[in-house]
Scaffold this motif. Structure first.
Motif, PDB file in Angstrom:
ATOM      1  N   GLU A   1      29.852 107.461  46.369  1.00  0.00           N
ATOM      2  CA  GLU A   1      31.117 108.028  46.836  1.00  0.00           C
ATOM      3  C   GLU A   1      30.955 108.776  48.159  1.00  0.00           C
ATOM      4  OE1 GLU A   1      33.404 108.775  42.605  1.00  0.00           O
ATOM      5  OE2 GLU A   1      32.052 110.351  43.319  1.00  0.00           O
ATOM      6  N   ASN A   2      29.723 108.858  48.653  1.00  0.00           N
ATOM      7  CA  ASN A   2      29.470 109.616  49.880  1.00  0.00           C
ATOM      8  C   ASN A   2      28.585 108.795  50.825  1.00  0.00           C
ATOM      9  OD1 ASN A   2      30.611 112.386  49.116  1.00  0.00           O
ATOM     10  ND2 ASN A   2      29.216 111.989  47.413  1.00  0.00           N
ATOM     11  N   GLY A   3      29.185 108.275  51.881  1.00  0.00           N
ATOM     12  CA  GLY A   3      28.435 107.556  52.886  1.00  0.00           C
ATOM     13  C   GLY A   3      28.128 106.112  52.540  1.00  0.00           C
ATOM     14  N   HIS A   4      28.663 105.623  51.430  1.00  0.00           N
ATOM     15  CA  HIS A   4      28.422 104.237  51.037  1.00  0.00           C
ATOM     16  C   HIS A   4      29.736 103.470  50.953  1.00  0.00           C
ATOM     17  CE1 HIS A   4      24.136 103.772  50.091  1.00  0.00           C
ATOM     18  NE2 HIS A   4      24.156 105.068  49.809  1.00  0.00           N
ATOM     19  N   LEU A   5      29.627 102.162  50.974  1.00  0.00           N
ATOM     20  CA  LEU A   5      30.759 101.267  50.754  1.00  0.00           C
ATOM     21  C   LEU A   5      30.503 100.445  49.501  1.00  0.00           C
ATOM     22  CD1 LEU A   5      31.280  99.917  54.388  1.00  0.00           C
ATOM     23  CD2 LEU A   5      32.664 101.655  53.210  1.00  0.00           C
ATOM     24  N   ALA A   6      31.547 100.124  48.814  1.00  0.00           N
ATOM     25  CA  ALA A   6      31.460  99.251  47.640  1.00  0.00           C
ATOM     26  C   ALA A   6      32.279  98.000  47.907  1.00  0.00           C
ATOM     27  CB  ALA A   6      31.981  99.960  46.386  1.00  0.00           C
ATOM     28  N   VAL A   7      31.784  96.866  47.473  1.00  0.00           N
ATOM     29  CA  VAL A   7      32.603  95.658  47.489  1.00  0.00           C
ATOM     30  C   VAL A   7      33.556  95.770  46.304  1.00  0.00           C
ATOM     31  CG1 VAL A   7      32.651  93.140  47.401  1.00  0.00           C
ATOM     32  CG2 VAL A   7      30.737  94.316  48.510  1.00  0.00           C
ATOM     33  N   GLY A   8      34.842  95.770  46.575  1.00  0.00           N
ATOM     34  CA  GLY A   8      35.829  95.980  45.513  1.00  0.00           C
ATOM     35  C   GLY A   8      36.161  94.689  44.787  1.00  0.00           C
ATOM     36  N   TYR A   9      36.243  94.787  43.461  1.00  0.00           N
ATOM     37  CA  TYR A   9      36.718  93.648  42.667  1.00  0.00           C
ATOM     38  C   TYR A   9      38.006  94.072  41.975  1.00  0.00           C
ATOM     39  CZ  TYR A   9      36.988  89.728  39.475  1.00  0.00           C
ATOM     40  OH  TYR A   9      37.427  88.614  38.806  1.00  0.00           O
ATOM     41  N   ARG A  10      39.051  93.299  42.186  1.00  0.00           N
ATOM     42  CA  ARG A  10      40.337  93.620  41.571  1.00  0.00           C
ATOM     43  C   ARG A  10      40.751  92.492  40.634  1.00  0.00           C
ATOM     44  NH1 ARG A  10      41.633  91.631  46.612  1.00  0.00           N
ATOM     45  NH2 ARG A  10      43.322  90.084  46.636  1.00  0.00           N
ATOM     46  N   ARG A  11      41.441  92.861  39.596  1.00  0.00           N
ATOM     47  CA  ARG A  11      41.951  91.853  38.664  1.00  0.00           C
ATOM     48  C   ARG A  11      42.946  90.951  39.375  1.00  0.00           C
ATOM     49  NH1 ARG A  11      40.900  92.327  33.347  1.00  0.00           N
ATOM     50  NH2 ARG A  11      40.042  94.281  32.563  1.00  0.00           N
ATOM     51  N   ALA A  12      42.809  89.645  39.177  1.00  0.00           N
ATOM     52  CA  ALA A  12      43.724  88.695  39.802  1.00  0.00           C
ATOM     53  C   ALA A  12      45.156  88.990  39.376  1.00  0.00           C
ATOM     54  CB  ALA A  12      43.341  87.274  39.409  1.00  0.00           C
ATOM     55  N   GLY A  13      46.059  88.970  40.335  1.00  0.00           N
ATOM     56  CA  GLY A  13      47.460  89.224  40.046  1.00  0.00           C
ATOM     57  C   GLY A  13      47.827  90.695  40.062  1.00  0.00           C
ATOM     58  N   THR A  14      46.850  91.588  40.315  1.00  0.00           N
ATOM     59  CA  THR A  14      47.128  93.019  40.368  1.00  0.00           C
ATOM     60  C   THR A  14      46.469  93.604  41.618  1.00  0.00           C
ATOM     61  OG1 THR A  14      45.146  93.867  39.245  1.00  0.00           O
ATOM     62  CG2 THR A  14      46.924  93.012  37.849  1.00  0.00           C
ATOM     63  N   SER A  15      46.759  94.868  41.885  1.00  0.00           N
ATOM     64  CA  SER A  15      46.118  95.578  42.993  1.00  0.00           C
ATOM     65  C   SER A  15      45.071  96.555  42.488  1.00  0.00           C
ATOM     66  CB  SER A  15      47.187  96.333  43.808  1.00  0.00           C
ATOM     67  OG  SER A  15      47.869  97.262  42.984  1.00  0.00           O
ATOM     68  N   ARG A  16      44.788  96.539  41.191  1.00  0.00           N
ATOM     69  CA  ARG A  16      43.856  97.501  40.604  1.00  0.00           C
ATOM     70  C   ARG A  16      42.414  97.115  40.905  1.00  0.00           C
ATOM     71  NH1 ARG A  16      41.703  97.931  34.661  1.00  0.00           N
ATOM     72  NH2 ARG A  16      40.596  99.904  34.794  1.00  0.00           N
ATOM     73  N   ILE A  17      41.664  98.034  41.526  1.00  0.00           N
ATOM     74  CA  ILE A  17      40.249  97.838  41.798  1.00  0.00           C
ATOM     75  C   ILE A  17      39.466  98.364  40.597  1.00  0.00           C
ATOM     76  CG2 ILE A  17      38.345  98.267  43.377  1.00  0.00           C
ATOM     77  CD1 ILE A  17      40.666  96.753  44.649  1.00  0.00           C
ATOM     78  N   LEU A  18      38.619  97.526  40.028  1.00  0.00           N
ATOM     79  CA  LEU A  18      37.847  97.948  38.866  1.00  0.00           C
ATOM     80  C   LEU A  18      36.729  98.899  39.294  1.00  0.00           C
ATOM     81  CD1 LEU A  18      37.500  94.588  36.881  1.00  0.00           C
ATOM     82  CD2 LEU A  18      39.240  96.381  36.673  1.00  0.00           C
ATOM     83  N   PRO A  19      36.536  99.993  38.578  1.00  0.00           N
ATOM     84  CA  PRO A  19      35.475 100.938  38.949  1.00  0.00           C
ATOM     85  C   PRO A  19      34.101 100.425  38.546  1.00  0.00           C
ATOM     86  CG  PRO A  19      36.533 101.644  36.920  1.00  0.00           C
ATOM     87  CD  PRO A  19      37.292 100.432  37.386  1.00  0.00           C
ATOM     88  N   PHE A  20      33.056 100.988  39.155  1.00  0.00           N
ATOM     89  CA  PHE A  20      31.688 100.787  38.692  1.00  0.00           C
ATOM     90  C   PHE A  20      31.444 101.768  37.551  1.00  0.00           C
ATOM     91  CE2 PHE A  20      29.802  99.391  43.092  1.00  0.00           C
ATOM     92  CZ  PHE A  20      30.605  98.268  43.049  1.00  0.00           C
ATOM     93  N   THR A  21      30.814 101.306  36.482  1.00  0.00           N
ATOM     94  CA  THR A  21      30.495 102.175  35.354  1.00  0.00           C
ATOM     95  C   THR A  21      28.996 102.192  35.143  1.00  0.00           C
ATOM     96  OG1 THR A  21      32.617 101.674  34.301  1.00  0.00           O
ATOM     97  CG2 THR A  21      30.905 102.636  32.907  1.00  0.00           C
ATOM     98  N   PHE A  22      28.439 103.399  35.018  1.00  0.00           N
ATOM     99  CA  PHE A  22      27.000 103.569  34.824  1.00  0.00           C
ATOM    100  C   PHE A  22      26.768 104.455  33.602  1.00  0.00           C
ATOM    101  CE2 PHE A  22      27.653 102.945  39.347  1.00  0.00           C
ATOM    102  CZ  PHE A  22      26.668 102.049  39.707  1.00  0.00           C
ATOM    103  N   ALA A  23      25.723 104.139  32.858  1.00  0.00           N
ATOM    104  CA  ALA A  23      25.326 104.962  31.715  1.00  0.00           C
ATOM    105  C   ALA A  23      23.885 105.406  31.924  1.00  0.00           C
ATOM    106  CB  ALA A  23      25.458 104.180  30.415  1.00  0.00           C
ATOM    107  N   GLY A  24      23.672 106.733  31.982  1.00  0.00           N
ATOM    108  CA  GLY A  24      22.340 107.292  32.093  1.00  0.00           C
ATOM    109  C   GLY A  24      21.879 107.862  30.767  1.00  0.00           C
TER     110      GLY A  24
END
Length: 315
Positions: free
Chosen positions: A185-208
């Motif tokens: 979220e700071n100084g980086h870019l993400a390639v966005g993936y959105r559900r077809a037919g919508t404008s919603r960008i799916l978030p990245f999810t991480f589990a530590g």
């Protein structure tokens, strides 16, 4: 009047909402479909459909008849199938829709084996990540990754798809290697993936070890299809979370570098989905069983890819 043909025509008109589309799917002239419905209504002495210049809607009598007709036609199809399946080989056109990445990397290389086993089946395959209109497009089934939003569809889980977070060496040289998901979220870019037919960008999810993190990264490009998404990542447009089977060869060649490998990404379930209230033909059954078999046997769908030595990863 051929009552069974008239019932099938009525059911299809209800499902797709127009006489024109129903006639196309039934491979009948539109006037023939119109006449069949009129004869059925005359035989039943009830109006089944309301017709306007723009659309067709179902009357209360029509809705009740539709539900009963579905059951009757399903039982007839099942009876026919039970009498012929032991004698006849699966045959006919099989209409499916699947994401391009799964088709090209997993299904297509193995498909010759299926067609050699069932030479009388002809496969019509559509490639997309969008939600498929199974009834309107007259599809037998579709293969989708992730949650199934349409609860009216019948879904069979046949496996899962592992994901990995990665970027190109050039991108990491310019932006640095993230050590924690919050770094994205700071100084980086993400390639966005959105559900077809919508404008919603799916978030990245991480589990530590002790926390789960959901990241909505900054992006300069978003896509709604997997092969284009991978191409954007390979072009250095940002960090991406991509299926392991798509990333493995590029990681092995050095074109992609895994990052945040101490953080797990949740696998996506893989489903085969069918239209509701549709009898499964023999050709569909054998294809579904075969598809589940090759998905279960494909190691890249089930595990993370082999990771290069971190000594070779630029910080």
């Amino acid at each position: 009047m051929d009552q069974l043909t008239a019932m099938r025509a009525f059911v299809r008109v209800v499902e797709v909402g127009t006489f024109t589309r129903a006639a196309q799917l039934l491979d009948l002239p539109k006037p023939t479909v119109t006449k069949l419905i009129q004869q059925l209504e005359g035989h039943l002495r009830a109006q089944l459909l309301n017709r306007t210049t723009r659309r067709v809607t179902v009357t209360m009598d029509g809705a009740a008849y539709y539900e009963r007709a579905l059951r009757v036609l399903g039982e007839i199809d099942e009876l026919d199938q039970s009498m012929t399946s032991s004698q006849a080989r699966p045959s006919g056109r099989l209409r499916i829709d699947v994401s391009a990445s799964l088709a090209t990397d997993i299904i297509m290389p193995a498909l010759p084996q299926f067609l050699a086993r069932y030479p009388e089946i002809q496969v019509d395959m559509g490639l997309s990540d969008r939600p498929a209109d199974l009834v309107g497009e007259n599809l037998d089934l579709a293969v989708r990754a992730g949650a199934i939003d349409d609860q009216s569809l019948i879904a069979r889980r046949i496996g899962q798809m592992m994901l990995i977070t990665c970027a190109t060496p050039d991108y990491l040289a310019r932006h640095g290697t993230p050590r924690h998901p919050r770094d994205l979220e700071n100084g980086h870019l993400a390639v966005g993936y959105r559900r077809a037919g919508t404008s919603r960008i799916l978030p990245f999810t991480f589990a530590g070890t002790n926390e789960t993190v959901e990241i909505h990264g900054n992006y300069v490009i978003s896509l709604n299809e997997g092969t284009g998404y991978l191409a954007a990542g390979l072009a250095g447009m940002g960090v991406m979370q991509v299926a392991t089977f798509m990333a493995q060869a590029h990681i092995a060649s050095g074109r992609l570098v895994p990052v945040l490998t101490d953080w797990c990404t949740a696998p996506k379930p893989l489903h085969i989905i069918y239209p509701p209230n549709r009898h499964l033909s023999n050709k569909v059954r054998v294809f579904v069983d075969w598809l589940a078999e090759i998905f279960a046997a494909n190691d890249l769908l089930q595990r993370k890819p082999d990771l290069p030595s971190m000594e070779n990863v630029a910080a």
